[in-house]
Write a protein that holds these residues in place. Structure first.
Motif, PDB file in Angstrom:
ATOM      1  N   THR A 163      -4.893  10.880  -4.739  1.00 46.61           N
ATOM      2  CA  THR A 163      -4.108  12.080  -4.317  1.00 46.61           C
ATOM      3  C   THR A 163      -4.699  13.087  -5.338  1.00 46.61           C
ATOM      4  O   THR A 163      -4.892  12.937  -6.280  1.00 46.61           O
ATOM      5  CB  THR A 163      -2.478  11.777  -4.867  1.00 46.61           C
ATOM      6  N   TYR A 201       0.911  -1.339  -0.015  1.00 46.77           N
ATOM      7  CA  TYR A 201       0.010   0.231  -0.037  1.00 46.77           C
ATOM      8  C   TYR A 201       0.886   1.224  -0.024  1.00 46.77           C
ATOM      9  O   TYR A 201       0.670   2.296  -0.794  1.00 46.77           O
ATOM     10  CB  TYR A 201      -1.079  -0.135   1.143  1.00 46.77           C
ATOM     11  N   THR A 202       1.739   1.222   0.634  1.00 49.04           N
ATOM     12  CA  THR A 202       2.845   2.479   0.867  1.00 49.04           C
ATOM     13  C   THR A 202       3.442   2.594  -0.749  1.00 49.04           C
ATOM     14  O   THR A 202       3.589   3.859  -0.947  1.00 49.04           O
ATOM     15  CB  THR A 202       4.013   2.291   1.613  1.00 49.04           C
ATOM     16  N   ASP A 203       3.675   1.569  -1.380  1.00 50.93           N
ATOM     17  CA  ASP A 203       4.379   1.883  -2.649  1.00 50.93           C
ATOM     18  C   ASP A 203       3.284   2.279  -3.618  1.00 50.93           C
ATOM     19  O   ASP A 203       3.608   2.925  -4.504  1.00 50.93           O
ATOM     20  CB  ASP A 203       4.711   0.376  -3.299  1.00 50.93           C
ATOM     21  N   VAL A 204       1.957   1.626  -3.466  1.00 54.58           N
ATOM     22  CA  VAL A 204       1.001   2.619  -4.497  1.00 54.58           C
ATOM     23  C   VAL A 204       0.683   3.778  -3.958  1.00 54.58           C
ATOM     24  O   VAL A 204       0.597   4.607  -4.945  1.00 54.58           O
ATOM     25  CB  VAL A 204      -0.429   1.664  -3.986  1.00 54.58           C
ATOM     26  N   ALA A 205       0.578   4.128  -2.894  1.00 53.08           N
ATOM     27  CA  ALA A 205       0.539   5.676  -2.414  1.00 53.08           C
ATOM     28  C   ALA A 205       1.594   6.402  -2.961  1.00 53.08           C
ATOM     29  O   ALA A 205       1.381   7.599  -3.312  1.00 53.08           O
ATOM     30  CB  ALA A 205       0.356   5.712  -0.990  1.00 53.08           C
ATOM     31  N   SER A 206       2.811   5.963  -2.688  1.00 54.09           N
ATOM     32  CA  SER A 206       4.105   6.766  -3.444  1.00 54.09           C
ATOM     33  C   SER A 206       4.154   6.797  -4.993  1.00 54.09           C
ATOM     34  O   SER A 206       4.503   7.912  -5.514  1.00 54.09           O
ATOM     35  CB  SER A 206       5.367   5.988  -2.939  1.00 54.09           C
ATOM     36  N   ALA A 245       1.557   7.086  -6.642  1.00 51.59           N
ATOM     37  CA  ALA A 245       0.290   8.124  -7.035  1.00 51.59           C
ATOM     38  C   ALA A 245       1.167   9.324  -6.711  1.00 51.59           C
ATOM     39  O   ALA A 245       0.565  10.361  -7.620  1.00 51.59           O
ATOM     40  CB  ALA A 245      -0.736   7.865  -6.261  1.00 51.59           C
ATOM     41  N   ARG A 246       1.812   9.540  -5.417  1.00 51.20           N
ATOM     42  CA  ARG A 246       2.224  10.982  -5.235  1.00 51.20           C
ATOM     43  C   ARG A 246       3.285  11.458  -6.312  1.00 51.20           C
ATOM     44  O   ARG A 246       3.417  12.474  -6.654  1.00 51.20           O
ATOM     45  CB  ARG A 246       3.039  10.949  -3.856  1.00 51.20           C
ATOM     46  N   THR A 257      -5.252   2.269  -7.986  1.00 55.85           N
ATOM     47  CA  THR A 257      -5.804   0.873  -7.521  1.00 55.85           C
ATOM     48  C   THR A 257      -5.088  -0.103  -8.119  1.00 55.85           C
ATOM     49  O   THR A 257      -4.418  -0.437  -9.164  1.00 55.85           O
ATOM     50  CB  THR A 257      -7.327   0.759  -7.872  1.00 55.85           C
ATOM     51  N   LYS A 277      -6.438   0.930  -2.750  1.00 55.70           N
ATOM     52  CA  LYS A 277      -6.651   2.257  -3.661  1.00 55.70           C
ATOM     53  C   LYS A 277      -6.340   3.438  -2.837  1.00 55.70           C
ATOM     54  O   LYS A 277      -6.388   3.431  -1.745  1.00 55.70           O
ATOM     55  CB  LYS A 277      -8.302   2.371  -3.919  1.00 55.70           C
ATOM     56  N   THR A 278      -5.658   4.409  -3.622  1.00 56.41           N
ATOM     57  CA  THR A 278      -5.098   5.802  -2.853  1.00 56.41           C
ATOM     58  C   THR A 278      -5.789   6.659  -4.066  1.00 56.41           C
ATOM     59  O   THR A 278      -5.541   6.787  -5.329  1.00 56.41           O
ATOM     60  CB  THR A 278      -3.690   5.728  -2.798  1.00 56.41           C
TER      61      THR A 278
END
Length: 144
Positions: free
Chosen positions: A138, A42-47, A49-50, A119, A135-136
């Motif tokens: 941003t 999840y952290t990799d998905v959020a990163s 997206a950022r 996602t 899912k994230t």
């Protein structure tokens, strides 16, 4: 050697208790490892997206150059490529990413927002076919 009657009733109880305790301990250990792996993904998905959001924010429509080039304005395909390139370097399979780029006000000019939704279907290491969608979302303001 003869055991008293009460001792004979309890023979083997320690093995049964140990078997129950070791099964519960292993389940708890594997659940902790799997949860930790899910947080890492999840952290990799959020990163990812950022990183895509940062690219979209700094490559607005006012950027000089041709669209699609690293120096030019951002396109949806370009933002998706940046997210997938970042995902390659981590624990993610880039082909499993679903990336949605939207401009809520339909403008790609500075001071207008951009939103990226990524996602990823997390597949645990267990034998059970459990796909958990991570899912994230941003959001940011285009600055250039």
């Amino acid at each position: 050697m003869r055991y008293p009657v009460s001792a004979r009733k309890n023979r083997g109880a320690g093995m049964v208790e140990f078997a129950l305790v070791i099964v519960m301990t292993c389940l708890l250990l594997f659940a902790g490892l799997e949860f930790g792996r899910m947080v890492l993904v999840y952290t990799d998905v959020a990163s990812a997206a950022r990183i895509g959001l940062r690219y979209a924010m700094t490559h607005g429509s006012k950027r000089s150059g041709t669209p699609g080039n690293p120096d030019g304005p951002a396109t949806v395909a370009g933002i998706q490529a940046v997210v997938r390139d970042y995902a390659k370097s981590g624990t993610l399979d880039p082909s499993q990413l679903a990336i949605t780029v939207t401009y809520p006000n339909t403008f790609k000019d500075p001071t207008f927002p951009v939103e990226i939704i990524v996602t990823y279907n997390y597949d645990p290491l267990t034998v059970l076919p459990l796909a958990v969608p991570l899912k994230t979302v941003t959001r940011g303001i285009i600055t250039y």
